[in-house]
Enzyme design. Structure first.
Site, PDB file in Angstrom:
ATOM      1  N   MET A  28      -6.586  -3.298 -10.937  1.00 14.44           N
ATOM      2  CA  MET A  28      -7.563  -2.455 -10.266  1.00 14.44           C
ATOM      3  C   MET A  28      -8.848  -2.420 -11.109  1.00 14.44           C
ATOM      4  O   MET A  28      -8.804  -2.587 -12.325  1.00 14.44           O
ATOM      5  CB  MET A  28      -7.002  -1.039 -10.082  1.00 14.44           C
ATOM      6  CG  MET A  28      -5.806  -1.035  -9.139  1.00 14.44           C
ATOM      7  SD  MET A  28      -5.177   0.599  -8.781  1.00 14.44           S
ATOM      8  CE  MET A  28      -6.451   1.232  -7.697  1.00 14.44           C
ATOM      9  N   ASP A  98      -7.951  -9.457   2.269  1.00 16.56           N
ATOM     10  CA  ASP A  98      -8.093  -8.522   1.155  1.00 16.56           C
ATOM     11  C   ASP A  98      -6.821  -7.678   1.008  1.00 16.56           C
ATOM     12  O   ASP A  98      -6.057  -7.540   1.964  1.00 16.56           O
ATOM     13  CB  ASP A  98      -9.304  -7.607   1.386  1.00 16.56           C
ATOM     14  CG  ASP A  98      -9.751  -6.910   0.097  1.00 16.56           C
ATOM     15  OD1 ASP A  98      -9.467  -7.445  -0.989  1.00 16.56           O
ATOM     16  OD2 ASP A  98     -10.384  -5.843   0.191  1.00 16.56           O
ATOM     17  N   GLU A  99      -6.598  -7.122  -0.172  1.00 15.60           N
ATOM     18  CA  GLU A  99      -5.422  -6.286  -0.457  1.00 15.60           C
ATOM     19  C   GLU A  99      -4.131  -7.003  -0.059  1.00 15.60           C
ATOM     20  O   GLU A  99      -3.218  -6.411   0.528  1.00 15.60           O
ATOM     21  CB  GLU A  99      -5.533  -4.932   0.266  1.00 15.60           C
ATOM     22  CG  GLU A  99      -6.770  -4.122  -0.101  1.00 15.60           C
ATOM     23  CD  GLU A  99      -6.720  -3.535  -1.509  1.00 15.60           C
ATOM     24  OE1 GLU A  99      -5.678  -3.661  -2.202  1.00 15.60           O
ATOM     25  OE2 GLU A  99      -7.741  -2.955  -1.908  1.00 15.60           O
TER      26      GLU A  99
END
Ligand code: ZN
Length: 200
Positions: A28, A98-99
């Site tokens: 992160m 994404d993610e």
């Protein structure tokens, strides 16, 4: 510093496109989504047809946009299952995801199929969960990728490069959609120190 210009700038735009898979992974606060957006914007600017997906589980900010922490946004389609991506991306020259850590394991095969059909697939996601375990389909994606970019955050304790997303709150679930204050990027040394403080 990673520079993708040499490997991607010559991406051919003819009818016999050769697909590829690019993975952007890291902890992160490492700028994964920003790097994904940079590559997608560049493709959009070149008038390439771009489709962007994210798992519908990640609705932290907005259901329809890929949003990075610096509020750089780009419209995306939330999907529940990786197979939806195949159905929704026909004709796309560039497919952004994404993610990706929150997707099911079928995402690996989906990306391979898209690349085999000639698409440039760019996937961003967390490489490890808060326990340092490989996260969801990301390790499989790294294996089949043509190109893997590992990005790093800065350790908030000592300023070294950080690999780990240390969870501050006491919750053992792997998936906990966190706001920024629930995680801190740490280097190996500071991560181990934080871990030893947690254990009695
Ligand atoms: Zn540190």
């Amino acid at each position: 510093m990673y520079d993708d210009n040499n490997s991607h700038e010559g991406y051919p735009r003819d009818n016999h496109r050769v697909g590829r898979i690019e993975v952007i992974c890291g902890s992160m606060f490492s700028g994964k989504t920003e790097e994904l957006l940079r590559r997608l914007r560049r493709a959009q600017f070149a008038k390439q047809q771009v489709e962007i997906f994210k798992p519908s589980i990640d609705t932290r900010y907005s259901p329809e946009e890929v949003v990075s922490h610096d509020k750089n946004t780009i419209l995306s389609t939330p999907v529940e299952h990786s197979s939806n991506i195949l159905l929704l991306s026909s004709g796309a020259e560039v497919v952004g995801i994404d993610e990706a850590q929150f997707f099911d394991g079928g995402l690996v095969e989906v990306c391979v199929q898209l690349a085999d059909q000639g698409a440039r697939v760019i996937v961003a996601g967390l490489d490890m969960d808060f326990k340092r375990n490989p996260f969801g389909p990301i390790p499989g994606l790294c294996a089949v990728a043509d190109d893997v970019t590992k990005v790093h955050a800065i350790c908030v304790e000592c300023g070294r490069l950080a690999n780990y997303s240390h969870r501050l709150v006491d919750n053992d679930k792997q998936v906990m959609l966190g706001e920024t204050e629930e995680y801190r990027p740490l280097c190996r040394k500071c991560f181990l120190r934080a871990l030893s403080k947690k254990q009695p």
